[in-house]
Scaffold this motif. Structure first.
Motif, PDB file in Angstrom:
ATOM      1  N   MET A  64      29.097  48.674  22.647  1.00 63.14           N
ATOM      2  CA  MET A  64      29.199  48.478  24.086  1.00 63.14           C
ATOM      3  C   MET A  64      30.369  47.582  24.492  1.00 63.14           C
ATOM      4  SD  MET A  64      27.014  50.215  25.766  1.00 63.14           S
ATOM      5  CE  MET A  64      27.199  49.381  27.336  1.00 63.14           C
ATOM      6  N   ILE A  65      30.812  46.691  23.594  1.00 59.68           N
ATOM      7  CA  ILE A  65      31.873  45.749  23.964  1.00 59.68           C
ATOM      8  C   ILE A  65      33.170  46.467  24.348  1.00 59.68           C
ATOM      9  CG2 ILE A  65      33.425  43.983  23.014  1.00 59.68           C
ATOM     10  CD1 ILE A  65      30.990  42.699  21.712  1.00 59.68           C
ATOM     11  N   PRO A  66      33.667  47.448  23.585  1.00 60.47           N
ATOM     12  CA  PRO A  66      34.893  48.150  24.011  1.00 60.47           C
ATOM     13  C   PRO A  66      34.736  48.835  25.376  1.00 60.47           C
ATOM     14  CG  PRO A  66      34.420  48.612  21.715  1.00 60.47           C
ATOM     15  CD  PRO A  66      33.219  47.925  22.260  1.00 60.47           C
ATOM     16  N   VAL A  67      33.545  49.401  25.626  1.00 60.35           N
ATOM     17  CA  VAL A  67      33.308  50.073  26.907  1.00 60.35           C
ATOM     18  C   VAL A  67      33.344  49.068  28.044  1.00 60.35           C
ATOM     19  CG1 VAL A  67      31.666  51.445  28.250  1.00 60.35           C
ATOM     20  CG2 VAL A  67      31.928  51.857  25.785  1.00 60.35           C
ATOM     21  N   LYS A  88      36.866  47.681  29.231  1.00 61.18           N
ATOM     22  CA  LYS A  88      37.657  48.479  30.163  1.00 61.18           C
ATOM     23  C   LYS A  88      37.250  48.198  31.610  1.00 61.18           C
ATOM     24  CE  LYS A  88      38.239  52.223  26.807  1.00 61.18           C
ATOM     25  NZ  LYS A  88      37.978  53.652  26.511  1.00 61.18           N
ATOM     26  N   TYR A  89      35.952  48.026  31.838  1.00 60.84           N
ATOM     27  CA  TYR A  89      35.463  47.784  33.192  1.00 60.84           C
ATOM     28  C   TYR A  89      35.877  46.409  33.715  1.00 60.84           C
ATOM     29  CZ  TYR A  89      32.644  52.023  33.216  1.00 60.84           C
ATOM     30  OH  TYR A  89      32.245  53.332  33.209  1.00 60.84           O
ATOM     31  N   VAL A  90      35.811  45.387  32.864  1.00 64.49           N
ATOM     32  CA  VAL A  90      36.174  44.047  33.350  1.00 64.49           C
ATOM     33  C   VAL A  90      37.680  43.956  33.597  1.00 64.49           C
ATOM     34  CG1 VAL A  90      34.195  42.928  32.239  1.00 64.49           C
ATOM     35  CG2 VAL A  90      36.337  43.102  30.996  1.00 64.49           C
ATOM     36  N   LEU A  91      38.468  44.689  32.819  1.00 58.74           N
ATOM     37  CA  LEU A  91      39.918  44.689  33.057  1.00 58.74           C
ATOM     38  C   LEU A  91      40.235  45.326  34.413  1.00 58.74           C
ATOM     39  CD1 LEU A  91      41.349  45.589  29.521  1.00 58.74           C
ATOM     40  CD2 LEU A  91      41.673  43.447  30.759  1.00 58.74           C
ATOM     41  N   ARG A  92      39.502  46.383  34.761  1.00 58.57           N
ATOM     42  CA  ARG A  92      39.728  47.027  36.054  1.00 58.57           C
ATOM     43  C   ARG A  92      39.410  46.088  37.214  1.00 58.57           C
ATOM     44  NH1 ARG A  92      36.747  52.854  34.941  1.00 58.57           N
ATOM     45  NH2 ARG A  92      38.063  53.511  33.180  1.00 58.57           N
ATOM     46  N   ARG A  93      38.453  45.154  37.000  1.00 62.86           N
ATOM     47  CA  ARG A  93      38.084  44.213  38.038  1.00 62.86           C
ATOM     48  C   ARG A  93      38.869  42.914  37.931  1.00 62.86           C
ATOM     49  NH1 ARG A  93      36.431  46.836  41.845  1.00 62.86           N
ATOM     50  NH2 ARG A  93      35.626  44.875  42.734  1.00 62.86           N
ATOM     51  N   ASN A  94      39.981  42.935  37.161  1.00 61.77           N
ATOM     52  CA  ASN A  94      40.849  41.766  36.979  1.00 61.77           C
ATOM     53  C   ASN A  94      40.129  40.570  36.371  1.00 61.77           C
ATOM     54  OD1 ASN A  94      43.294  42.838  37.842  1.00 61.77           O
ATOM     55  ND2 ASN A  94      42.823  42.455  40.006  1.00 61.77           N
ATOM     56  N   LEU A  95      39.107  40.830  35.550  1.00 62.99           N
ATOM     57  CA  LEU A  95      38.467  39.755  34.790  1.00 62.99           C
ATOM     58  C   LEU A  95      39.125  39.720  33.419  1.00 62.99           C
ATOM     59  CD1 LEU A  95      34.691  40.142  35.699  1.00 62.99           C
ATOM     60  CD2 LEU A  95      36.192  38.234  36.248  1.00 62.99           C
ATOM     61  N   GLY A 133      50.570  36.244  23.448  1.00 61.74           N
ATOM     62  CA  GLY A 133      50.264  35.376  24.567  1.00 61.74           C
ATOM     63  C   GLY A 133      50.426  36.041  25.907  1.00 61.74           C
ATOM     64  N   SER A 134      51.005  37.218  25.964  1.00 67.39           N
ATOM     65  CA  SER A 134      51.208  37.929  27.229  1.00 67.39           C
ATOM     66  C   SER A 134      50.244  39.096  27.411  1.00 67.39           C
ATOM     67  CB  SER A 134      52.648  38.457  27.285  1.00 67.39           C
ATOM     68  OG  SER A 134      53.570  37.402  27.204  1.00 67.39           O
ATOM     69  N   ILE A 135      49.298  39.233  26.490  1.00 68.12           N
ATOM     70  CA  ILE A 135      48.351  40.351  26.562  1.00 68.12           C
ATOM     71  C   ILE A 135      47.162  39.962  27.438  1.00 68.12           C
ATOM     72  CG2 ILE A 135      46.744  41.766  25.222  1.00 68.12           C
ATOM     73  CD1 ILE A 135      48.689  41.597  22.893  1.00 68.12           C
ATOM     74  N   LYS A 136      46.774  40.886  28.295  1.00 62.23           N
ATOM     75  CA  LYS A 136      45.576  40.679  29.095  1.00 62.23           C
ATOM     76  C   LYS A 136      44.357  40.865  28.189  1.00 62.23           C
ATOM     77  CE  LYS A 136      47.539  42.480  33.411  1.00 62.23           C
ATOM     78  NZ  LYS A 136      47.394  43.527  34.465  1.00 62.23           N
ATOM     79  N   VAL A 137      43.608  39.783  28.042  1.00 66.75           N
ATOM     80  CA  VAL A 137      42.414  39.819  27.189  1.00 66.75           C
ATOM     81  C   VAL A 137      41.182  39.891  28.089  1.00 66.75           C
ATOM     82  CG1 VAL A 137      41.101  38.666  25.385  1.00 66.75           C
ATOM     83  CG2 VAL A 137      43.604  38.430  25.465  1.00 66.75           C
ATOM     84  N   PRO A 138      40.336  40.910  27.940  1.00 66.36           N
ATOM     85  CA  PRO A 138      39.150  41.048  28.799  1.00 66.36           C
ATOM     86  C   PRO A 138      38.237  39.821  28.687  1.00 66.36           C
ATOM     87  CG  PRO A 138      39.038  42.561  26.953  1.00 66.36           C
ATOM     88  CD  PRO A 138      40.422  41.999  26.954  1.00 66.36           C
ATOM     89  N   GLU A 139      37.750  39.386  29.841  1.00 71.19           N
ATOM     90  CA  GLU A 139      36.983  38.151  29.970  1.00 71.19           C
ATOM     91  C   GLU A 139      35.489  38.449  30.157  1.00 71.19           C
ATOM     92  OE1 GLU A 139      38.505  34.805  30.356  1.00 71.19           O
ATOM     93  OE2 GLU A 139      36.443  34.367  29.889  1.00 71.19           O
ATOM     94  N   SER A 140      34.669  37.447  29.921  1.00 70.86           N
ATOM     95  CA  SER A 140      33.226  37.468  30.237  1.00 70.86           C
ATOM     96  C   SER A 140      32.459  38.536  29.480  1.00 70.86           C
ATOM     97  CB  SER A 140      33.013  37.674  31.745  1.00 70.86           C
ATOM     98  OG  SER A 140      33.674  36.679  32.478  1.00 70.86           O
ATOM     99  N   LEU A 141      32.861  38.812  28.234  1.00 72.24           N
ATOM    100  CA  LEU A 141      32.134  39.819  27.461  1.00 72.24           C
ATOM    101  C   LEU A 141      30.790  39.296  26.957  1.00 72.24           C
ATOM    102  CD1 LEU A 141      32.949  42.748  26.955  1.00 72.24           C
ATOM    103  CD2 LEU A 141      34.804  41.309  27.771  1.00 72.24           C
ATOM    104  N   GLY A 142      30.514  38.041  27.225  1.00 70.24           N
ATOM    105  CA  GLY A 142      29.180  37.517  26.913  1.00 70.24           C
ATOM    106  C   GLY A 142      28.088  38.213  27.681  1.00 70.24           C
ATOM    107  N   ILE A 143      28.454  38.875  28.808  1.00 67.02           N
ATOM    108  CA  ILE A 143      27.456  39.594  29.590  1.00 67.02           C
ATOM    109  C   ILE A 143      26.838  40.731  28.792  1.00 67.02           C
ATOM    110  CG2 ILE A 143      29.107  41.188  30.627  1.00 67.02           C
ATOM    111  CD1 ILE A 143      26.098  39.590  32.408  1.00 67.02           C
ATOM    112  N   VAL A 144      27.620  41.347  27.921  1.00 63.52           N
ATOM    113  CA  VAL A 144      27.104  42.435  27.076  1.00 63.52           C
ATOM    114  C   VAL A 144      26.071  41.890  26.105  1.00 63.52           C
ATOM    115  CG1 VAL A 144      27.704  44.211  25.382  1.00 63.52           C
ATOM    116  CG2 VAL A 144      29.260  43.720  27.285  1.00 63.52           C
TER     117      VAL A 144
END
Length: 883
Positions: free
Chosen positions: A85-88, A91-98, A111-122
């Motif tokens: 579920m984490i990869p899925v 993608k959603y949190v990146l779309r919401r700018n998290l 250091g310039s890569i957008k790393v998806p945030e708040s995956l603790g929700i999964v």
């Protein structure tokens, strides 16, 4: 988390030129495959000792082992779901700018890569699904644990929600401290466990208590613990894998600790509490390992405050409802250190930047410690520059892990036995004997046995003088309590004995003899006793002796409905007086004293006699609520009183077993063999401090009844004269280790004792006038102790002539072998021992200690029972032996 920079309005408010330049370097994070090799290493390091303890080292009950295994299987499913579920979700949190940027890689392409945030929700969602589904396999609709289990899940769910809110809204620090308090409310409202703490031994003399009931303060402590656990993981961060890694290590420690406690305990409720913790921690560990597979260096995802709050709250809940919240702080030791280092900046004393991270050198890829107060920077300042990965590994090693966890748990148990207040094993010394031992010899005997606590049935001054300076913790008794029921009389009594309260180390004063049982039919005496209780305790408090507690001993007969402990309650006739007394006890921290006599209890209840012995060999087993199992009457009756007190609003009141014993004569099954068996199992059980199913881990102060036989006890039943571990002449009767170590030893003999000459008085066989023989037989047994002739007694199988001889000899010895005491017409003095089989014709000691005040008699101010019933028993015996 600290090792990222979240996208925000200020970040996007750039000039078109800056934005264009920036976009050439920014790409969405390619979610790397899960780092299975890393997870396999973690799993093997932990699982080998963990499952070895469960399935090999400890003998854990099948049903409990089955529940743990089912929980581990559903947890593994949770691991697989989380990994997928984490990869899925990324993608959603990146779309919401998290998303965030890894600051520790600033200046490098990573250091310039957008790393998806708040995956603790999964992790949080999968955890909740797994733990909710597990209820189907383990709990029934009427399970008492179900309420607390769901309250725990409610608190965890609340914390996941608040953590996600924090991730989205970027809540200030002062608000973050409040959020866990709100989330902990369901847990605190549903908590029905104890609110007491055990005072460390070195502090007991200063506090005056061994167990302290904190009440609402304990719940406040639990709330603060939840706040600490959630925020401590949140601030001990800044490196890839550190937040999840420390959770994995602490969760592993908690699991091994729980298994060790389950394996070492025999108490069902205590085991279930630790199993409860396992049911929460195994899913936490499984889902955290799944998250670690993406969060380990180099991170593909950031866990967010959602995860740190969720993980901290879950471990706090597991510790609180597993009843080891104090031990939990041991596993959070690095987090405590990090908090102390952070305190000046968190309190605003020292400037606190938004990100308290080490400095990263993009050229060398090494981190350098700053002056910020974090454990991360402290390690770098002490160890020098390190890569992010090696620094994270060093910090995780610093957390107690693997075999170190087991060692820490063992050390913790050993230290706790040294620091907490152990139970008191004491002895009762009664003096209702014809030949009273000299008090100084008795004190010496008590010390030789390694006994540190004693009760005397008197406040006689010459007795107190013998105990002065001995160091023995002394309990005294006032049987003439009507004389001290008035406040002024109580004050005079305290003043008259003030010199002894310190010199004799007096800690408790008992009033009367079963006044609550008497109160069922005699309210006047019960009210007198209650007035005396308040007057004497208040007088002691005013005189500066508040550490001395006054109490009223209660026998088993004050309870009803004792078919199982949870049904027990106090008799309705005395509930009003009991309520008032318990309130007074609570106000003065006085104990509730009970008296237990297993051999008579099992016979009265019609149970198998094996239930009287605490050796786990009983054929009679009682199962109570919460899975509590009772195999002996000692734990059964102790918990019956505990339940009765709980129903009266005194759930945490200390219970002292003021009398527990096993007679050696005068009753079927009462002999030296059974007495030795009873104590050989009871005293080590008490000394282990394991407590009972109702009160696991609570020390049980226990006073053995009694030091010596009392051949002038005026009670109706014969075995009342044979409770002693010593005969009335000072001879030890059987092996017993009063220290509770279970050694196979005889107690030492009384020093300085002198026995009378080897002479006995026996019947001369003259049956010319049977009526006269009968009259003399009655006279001898009325004034001397013939209880060994009773049914089941050691002399119950003598023939007619031997019965008469035994009675004559007992009278002869009680009169110190005066020639006139051997019947001139029917008796004769012999020098050949007439003892036969199990029946001993004793030779008593020379006349010993004679001074005795009124307070020295156990029934001094009560109506002594006339010997009518005992004479009736003797008449029956006469008819039997004559036939």
């Amino acid at each position: 988390m600290a090792a990222r920079k979240r996208a925000s309005a200020t970040d996007t408010a750039k000039t078109e030129q800056e934005k264009s330049k920036s976009e050439t370097h920014q790409t969405e994070s390619p979610i790397r495959p899960a780092k299975y090799p890393t997870i396999i290493k973690f799993f093997l390091i932990f699982s080998v000792p963990y499952f070895f303890l469960i399935f090999s080292y400890y003998r854990i009950e099948y049903e409990l082992k089955k529940s743990i295994l089912i929980n581990s299987l559903v947890s593994f499913i949770g691991f697989l779901v989380t990994v997928s579920m984490i990869p899925v979700a990324s993608k959603y949190v990146l779309r919401r700018n998290l998303f965030g940027y890894d600051i520790n890689k600033k200046g490098t392409p990573d250091g310039s890569i957008k790393v998806p945030e708040s995956l603790g929700i999964v992790v949080g969602i999968v955890f909740l699904v797994v733990t909710i589904l597990f209820q189907y396999f383990n709990f029934t609709a009427d399970s008492n644990w179900l309420v607390e289990y769901n309250a725990a899940l409610a608190s965890i769910c609340f914390m996941i929600l608040l953590g996600f809110v924090d991730d989205v809204l970027d809540v200030p620090w002062r608000v973050k401290l409040v959020l866990p308090s709100i989330a902990a409310l369901p847990l605190l409202m549903a908590y029905a466990g104890h609110t007491t703490i055990i005072i460390p031994k070195p502090l007991v003399p200063y506090v005056g208590l061994e167990i302290l009931d904190l009440g609402w303060i304990y719940k406040l402590y639990m709330g603060l613990l939840a706040v600490f656990c959630t925020n401590s993981i949140n601030i001990h961060a800044g490196l890839n894998g550190l937040e999840v890694g420390q959770t994995v290590v602490i969760a592993s420690a908690i699991l091994i600790h729980n298994v060790m406690q389950i394996g070492a305990s025999t108490d069902p409720e205590y085991k279930q509490a630790h199993a409860f913790s396992i049911y929460l921690i195994q899913p936490l560990l499984a889902t955290s390992l799944a998250l670690l597979s993406y969060n380990w260096y180099p991170s593909s995802v950031f866990v967010g405050d959602t995860y740190t709050y969720f993980a901290g709250m879950t471990m706090a809940v597991a510790g609180i409802l597993g009843h080891f919240s104090e031990t939990l702080l041991i596993f959070f030791a690095p987090q405590v250190l990090n908090f102390l280092l952070s305190l000046p900046q968190l309190a605003g004393i020292v400037p606190c930047p938004r990100h308290r991270l080490p400095r990263f050198d993009p050229q060398s890829g090494l981190l350098t410690g700053t002056n910020d107060g974090t454990l991360v920077n402290f390690f770098l300042r002490q160890l020098g520059r390190k890569t992010e990965k090696s620094l994270c590994i060093s910090l995780l090693i610093f957390q107690p892990t693997n075999m170190k966890i087991s060692l820490a748990c063992i050390v913790l148990v050993l230290c706790s036995r040294l620091l907490v207040a152990d139970c008191a094993i004491g002895i009762n010394w009664g003096r209702q004997t014809a030949q009273k031992l000299v008090p100084s010899n008795v004190v010496d005997l008590i010390l030789q046995n390694g006994i540190k606590h004693a009760r005397v049935y008197t406040t006689q001054l010459d007795i107190l003088e013998a105990f002065a300076g001995s160091g023995i913790d002394l309990t005294v008794s006032i049987f003439g309590f009507p004389q001290v029921k008035e406040p002024e009389a109580a004050k005079k009594w305290v003043q008259s004995r003030a010199i002894y309260f310190d010199s004799c180390n007096i800690s408790k004063v008992y009033l009367g003899n079963h006044v609550f049982f008497e109160g069922i039919t005699n309210k006047t005496r019960l009210n007198w006793a209650m007035e005396a209780l308040e007057s004497v305790q208040n007088a002691l408090n005013e005189a500066g002796y508040g550490r001395v507690k006054v109490t009223l001993p209660c026998p088993e007969t004050v309870l009803i409905n004792v078919t199982k402990p949870s049904d027990a309650e106090f008799r309705p006739e005395i509930k009003e007086e009991m309520t008032r007394t318990l309130q007074f006890f609570k106000a003065n921290n006085a104990p509730f004293v009970v008296e237990l006599f297993p051999i008579s209890h099992v016979v009265d209840q019609g149970w198998d006699v094996s239930f009287a012995f605490p050796d786990n060999k009983s054929t009679h087993v009682v199962t109570d609520i919460n899975g509590a199992v009772y195999t002996n009457v000692f734990e059964f009756m102790y918990d019956a009183f505990a339940w009765a007190l709980r129903k009266m609003g005194a759930a945490d009141m200390k219970i002292v077993v003021g009398q527990v014993g096993w007679p050696t004569d005068g009753y079927p099954g009462a002999n030296v063999t059974t007495a030795e068996r009873f104590y050989k199992n009871l005293l080590p059980l008490v000394a282990s401090n394991k407590g009972t199913p109702m009160r696991p881990g609570a020390p049980i102060d226990t006073y053995v009844h009694a030091l010596t036989d009392e051949n002038q006890m005026p009670y109706y039943y014969p075995f009342a004269r044979h409770w002693g571990i010593y005969a009335s002449n000072g001879e030890p009767k059987y092996k017993i280790d009063m220290t509770g170590q279970g050694r196979d030893i005889f107690p030492p003999k009384v020093k300085g004792i002198k026995r009378m000459p080897e002479r006995w008085c026996v019947f001369n066989g003259n049956l010319t006038d049977v009526a006269t023989v009968k009259q003399h037989f009655y006279k001898a047994c009325t004034e001397a102790d013939c209880t060994a002739l009773a049914d089941g007694g050691s002399c119950s199988r003598l023939n007619f002539v031997q019965n008469i001889s035994f009675a004559f000899n007992m009278f002869f010895q009680s009169k110190f072998q005066a020639d006139s005491a051997c019947d001139e017409d029917l008796g004769r003095v012999v020098t050949q021992n007439p003892s036969t089989g199990t029946c001993i014709f004793p030779v008593e000691v020379v006349k010993g200690h004679t001074p005795e005040a009124a307070a020295g008699r156990r029934l001094a101010d009560e109506i002594l029972p006339i010997p009518t019933i005992f004479l009736f028993l003797l008449s029956v015996l006469w008819a039997m032996i004559w036939d």
